[in-house]
Design an enzyme around this catalytic site. Structure first.
Site, short mmCIF file in Angstrom:
data_model
loop_
_atom_site.label_atom_id
_atom_site.label_comp_id
_atom_site.label_asym_id
_atom_site.label_seq_id
_atom_site.Cartn_x
_atom_site.Cartn_y
_atom_site.Cartn_z
N GLU A 34 -0.31 -1.54 -20.10
CA GLU A 34 0.57 -0.58 -19.44
C GLU A 34 0.64 0.73 -20.22
O GLU A 34 0.64 1.81 -19.62
CB GLU A 34 1.99 -1.17 -19.31
CG GLU A 34 2.10 -2.28 -18.29
CD GLU A 34 1.84 -1.81 -16.87
OE1 GLU A 34 2.31 -0.71 -16.51
OE2 GLU A 34 1.15 -2.51 -16.13
N CYS A 191 -3.74 4.55 -1.06
CA CYS A 191 -2.72 5.59 -0.86
C CYS A 191 -2.86 6.65 -1.95
O CYS A 191 -1.95 6.89 -2.73
CB CYS A 191 -1.33 4.96 -0.87
SG CYS A 191 -0.03 6.04 -0.21
N CYS A 198 -5.39 5.69 5.45
CA CYS A 198 -4.33 5.06 6.25
C CYS A 198 -4.87 3.96 7.17
O CYS A 198 -4.16 2.98 7.44
CB CYS A 198 -3.60 6.12 7.06
SG CYS A 198 -2.75 7.36 6.04
N CYS A 201 -4.88 0.74 5.29
CA CYS A 201 -3.64 0.39 4.60
C CYS A 201 -2.94 -0.79 5.29
O CYS A 201 -2.75 -0.77 6.51
CB CYS A 201 -2.70 1.58 4.55
SG CYS A 201 -1.11 1.22 3.76
N CYS A 207 4.65 2.87 7.83
CA CYS A 207 4.71 4.10 7.05
C CYS A 207 5.27 5.26 7.87
O CYS A 207 4.66 5.69 8.86
CB CYS A 207 3.31 4.45 6.53
SG CYS A 207 3.29 5.93 5.50
#
Length: 337
Positions: A34, A191, A198, A201, A207
């Site tokens: 991370e 995204c 899209c 997705c 959305c």
């Protein structure tokens, strides 16, 4: 909304599963990934992550290391404050928690260099805690999903988005790892900032930004960073295959790294070179333009070979074959090569 269930199902079938930090619930390894992935692409991190683990296989090994060694292993990843905080955090885990990472996001945020989103990622991946992440990719995903109209330059609006992110969490704790990874995968692969896919997705029907025809209008963030410009001179002195290096202060740009002496003007550089035994004109090297987060830095290297080794101030002569063990900023590594 069906968002959590759709995202979890998509991640389990189509998301990323081969990354090395995804095959573990060890908080040390998840935490390391991370931190490395902050402001750095996955493709870059992969090699560093493996080499770092080979040298520091657990939090105790990292805590026991010298900071110079940690910084040297970090060379090329940039944003060196991450490496310094990594070292401080490892020491805190050993001193405060006997080498075991706390098992909640709230306690993780009390450690150096671990912010709210990073703490949540560790807690979700390693301990199935129901807690939301909100890094840059996730802000974009949720900003578009909800057509969030708040300006994220405002801390009040960011707090509001945090609350919405909390409300979207899946109910089963067992789904938290897939859900959290799904948010990351969606933001990294579909995204994206400029060209959202899209049609591929899994949550496009939900959305609101897509329904409004303007997915790239979100998230909203109006404040622009004002970039500055800095100009300095670098003194490159060499004697018998050794180079004179000085360590940067513990705060500021390149904190703790080793560099050539830096000067505000060429006259000060020339005076220092003369005092250390340089003879004649200094060799003018091509200038270096280096982009940092807040400013563009122009560096003018000047080079001289000395007939005798002299020192001045806080620094040391370093043999070329020993340079690999010193943490050098990337522009200097390229210059010396």
């Amino acid at each position: 909304m069906d968002f959590p269930a759709l995202l979890v199902a998509w991640q389990r079938q189509h998301g990323r599963h081969a990354l090395p930090w995804q095959r573990t619930r060890d908080p040390y390894r998840v935490w390391l990934s991370e931190i490395m992935l902050q402001q750095t692409q996955v493709s870059t991190v992969l090699g560093y992550y493996q080499r770092f683990l080979e040298r520091f296989p657990d939090v105790r090994a990292l805590a026991a290391a010298q900071l110079d060694e940690v910084l040297a292993m970090w060379q090329g990843l940039g944003y060196y404050s991450r490496a310094r905080n990594l070292h401080r955090c490892a020491q805190a885990v050993c001193e405060r928690h006997d080498g075991e990472f706390p098992r909640s996001a709230a306690l993780l945020t009390e450690l150096p260099g671990i912010g709210r989103s990073t703490a949540a990622a560790i807690a979700a991946f390693c301990f199935d805690e129901r807690v939301a992440i909100l890094d840059g990719n996730v802000k974009r995903v949720l900003g578009r999903l909800l057509a969030f109209d708040g300006d994220l330059a405002s801390s009040a609006q960011e707090k509001r988005l945090w609350q919405l992110a909390d409300a979207l969490l899946p109910e089963p704790a067992a789904d938290m790892a897939a859900y959290t990874q799904g948010l990351m995968d969606l933001g990294a692969t579909l995204c994206t900032a400029r060209s959202p896919q899209c049609l591929l997705c899994p949550v496009s029907d939900l959305c609101r930004a897509r329904a409004g025809g303007e997915p790239t209008a979100y998230p909203i963030k109006t404040r622009k960073l004002k970039r500055g410009r800095r100009e300095n001179w670098w003194l490159w002195l060499e004697h018998g295959g050794r180079i004179w290096l000085e360590q940067r202060p513990e705060s500021g740009v390149w904190a703790g790294l080793w560099t050539l002496p830096v000067f505000d003007d060429e006259a000060a550089l020339a005076a220092q070179a003369l005092s250390m035994g340089a003879q004649g004109e200094l060799e003018v090297m091509p200038r270096i333009e280096h982009a940092l987060t807040h400013f563009d830095w122009v560096l003018h290297p000047r080079r001289a070979a000395l007939g005798a080794a002299a020192g001045a101030g806080e620094g040391r002569w370093v043999a070329r074959e020993e340079l690999a063990s010193y943490a050098l900023p990337a522009p200097l590594k390229r210059l010396l090569a």
